[in-house]
Write an enzyme that holds these catalytic residues in place. Structure first.
Site, PDB file in Angstrom:
ATOM      1  N   ARG A 247       0.827  -1.309  -0.054  1.00  0.00           N
ATOM      2  CA  ARG A 247       0.039  -0.017  -0.066  1.00  0.00           C
ATOM      3  C   ARG A 247       0.957   1.245   0.122  1.00  0.00           C
ATOM      4  O   ARG A 247       1.817   1.354   0.598  1.00  0.00           O
ATOM      5  CB  ARG A 247      -0.907   0.140   1.075  1.00  0.00           C
ATOM      6  CG  ARG A 247      -2.321  -0.821   1.064  1.00  0.00           C
ATOM      7  CD  ARG A 247      -3.122  -0.261  -0.010  1.00  0.00           C
ATOM      8  NE  ARG A 247      -4.386  -1.234   0.395  1.00  0.00           N
ATOM      9  CZ  ARG A 247      -4.626  -2.204  -0.781  1.00  0.00           C
ATOM     10  NH1 ARG A 247      -3.659  -2.313  -1.637  1.00  0.00           N
ATOM     11  NH2 ARG A 247      -5.849  -2.618  -0.483  1.00  0.00           N
TER      12      ARG A 247
ATOM     13  N   GLU B  26      -3.764   7.668  -4.742  1.00  0.00           N
ATOM     14  CA  GLU B  26      -4.046   7.066  -6.023  1.00  0.00           C
ATOM     15  C   GLU B  26      -5.261   7.550  -6.432  1.00  0.00           C
ATOM     16  O   GLU B  26      -6.292   7.637  -5.708  1.00  0.00           O
ATOM     17  CB  GLU B  26      -4.049   5.489  -5.901  1.00  0.00           C
ATOM     18  CG  GLU B  26      -2.790   4.658  -5.563  1.00  0.00           C
ATOM     19  CD  GLU B  26      -3.008   3.397  -5.451  1.00  0.00           C
ATOM     20  OE1 GLU B  26      -3.933   2.587  -5.676  1.00  0.00           O
ATOM     21  OE2 GLU B  26      -1.554   2.801  -4.867  1.00  0.00           O
TER      22      GLU B  26
ATOM     23  N   HIS C 260      -1.085   0.490  -9.864  1.00  0.00           N
ATOM     24  CA  HIS C 260      -1.631  -0.617  -8.853  1.00  0.00           C
ATOM     25  C   HIS C 260      -2.228  -1.670  -9.503  1.00  0.00           C
ATOM     26  O   HIS C 260      -3.470  -2.121  -9.498  1.00  0.00           O
ATOM     27  CB  HIS C 260      -2.764   0.097  -8.044  1.00  0.00           C
ATOM     28  CG  HIS C 260      -3.152  -0.664  -6.703  1.00  0.00           C
ATOM     29  ND1 HIS C 260      -3.503   0.065  -5.783  1.00  0.00           N
ATOM     30  CD2 HIS C 260      -2.923  -1.744  -6.377  1.00  0.00           C
ATOM     31  CE1 HIS C 260      -3.550  -0.692  -4.570  1.00  0.00           C
ATOM     32  NE2 HIS C 260      -3.491  -1.997  -5.004  1.00  0.00           N
TER      33      HIS C 260
END
Length: 317
Positions: A235, A264, A282
């Site tokens: 993360r 993000e 991601h």
């Protein structure tokens, strides 16, 4: 009447969407022009929620769904889900635990190789037509060998262990840090993250983010040093991004491979200008095989919970 299910994120596997439409009355919130008004109008009907690991679901949202029976996370991250409130309501929160492991570990290795071997920078060099203009070997800096690197793994869960197995195949000695030593694994434990970074050529972040943030900060990066590489497939919040940018700009670490970011889908602009960074969107779990497996686990979780059973992939009671 089919149960009503609120979907907060798209699922990209057509067959999974076909099955959802067959079994449930689907309410795809991400398609609505005014999501807040949509929940106000339909929220009282929702018996299930599908969300993503990054999106999660807040207490405020769950409070607007009075007959909710299950939160099915299409992912493994539950840090964006209010688990305490879910437990208060005895709502099962499920995840696709195990489905992502191999792909995320593959991405970690890919980012390590790409960063150390300058794959992105040299690809841009060739595509930009620079090779004919600068054919001499000295036009590009020498890369770093991955085989034999000392690899430190931050978080030895499923993904961390899969990463360790992969880098061992490259002859890399492995050490790890976690909340505590894990007795059944063959790799050496290091309780101190700074010391682990100091004794590593590459630090790979695989930890869960539900109880931690900014684990990788200036002291850790300083310990990793000017020949050290950072890879993050966990993360973005686990890395203090401002410290990472400064370390990369000042060449206080050699490079970074990043699949996740603090905000993000917004990426810190300074990262875009650096040739010693490889960036992904991601997408560590973004393969056909894994996304289908994840979708099947979401279907299973919804079916079990709405039938009054404890879901197999439940994190909470």
């Amino acid at each position: 009447m089919k149960p009503h299910v609120l979907q907060l994120n798209p699922i990209l596997v057509p067959s999974i969407n076909v099955t959802l439409n067959e079994r449930y009355t689907m309410h795809r919130l991400f398609e609505q022009a005014d999501p807040d008004a949509y929940v106000a109008e339909h929220g009282a009907l929702m018996r299930g929620v599908i969300t993503g690991g990054h999106t999660g679901i807040t207490r405020a949202m769950m409070e607007r769904l009075p007959v909710l029976e299950v939160v099915a996370v299409n992912g493994v991250g539950t840090d964006a889900v209010d688990l305490a409130y879910a437990r208060e309501r005895k709502l099962p929160v499920t995840g696709t635990f195990g489905a992502l492991t191999e792909d995320v570990a593959d991405m970690a290795l890919a980012l390590l190789l790409a960063t150390c071997r300058h794959i992105g920078a040299v690809d841009r060099f060739v595509r930009g037509g620079l090779w004919p203009r600068f054919p001499q070997p000295s036009a590009l800096p020498l890369a770093r060998r991955v085989s034999g690197m000392r690899v430190g793994i931050v978080g030895l869960g499923r993904v961390g262990r899969a990463v360790a197995q992969r880098v061992e195949a490259f002859g890399c000695p492995v050490r790890y840090t976690d909340l505590k030593e894990i007795a059944e694994v063959p790799w050496a434990f290091e309780a101190d993250l700074v010391r682990l970074a100091r004794d590593s050529d590459a630090l790979i972040v695989c930890a869960a983010a539900d109880k931690a943030r900014d684990l990788i900060d200036a002291p850790v990066l300083e310990a990793l040093g000017p020949r050290g590489f950072l890879v993050n497939v966990a993360r973005g919040r686990l890395v203090k991004e401002a410290d990472l940018v400064k370390a990369l700009q000042d060449k206080r670490i050699a490079g970074a491979g990043l699949d996740v970011f603090a905000d993000e889908p917004n990426v810190t602009p300074a990262l875009l200008d650096l040739d010693n960074v490889v960036l992904q969107a991601h997408r560590a779990s973004a393969t056909e095989e894994t996304r289908e497996a994840m979708g099947e686990m979401v279907l299973e979780s919804l079916a079990q919970a709405l039938a009054g059973q404890r879901p197999t992939h439940s994190l909470t009671t």
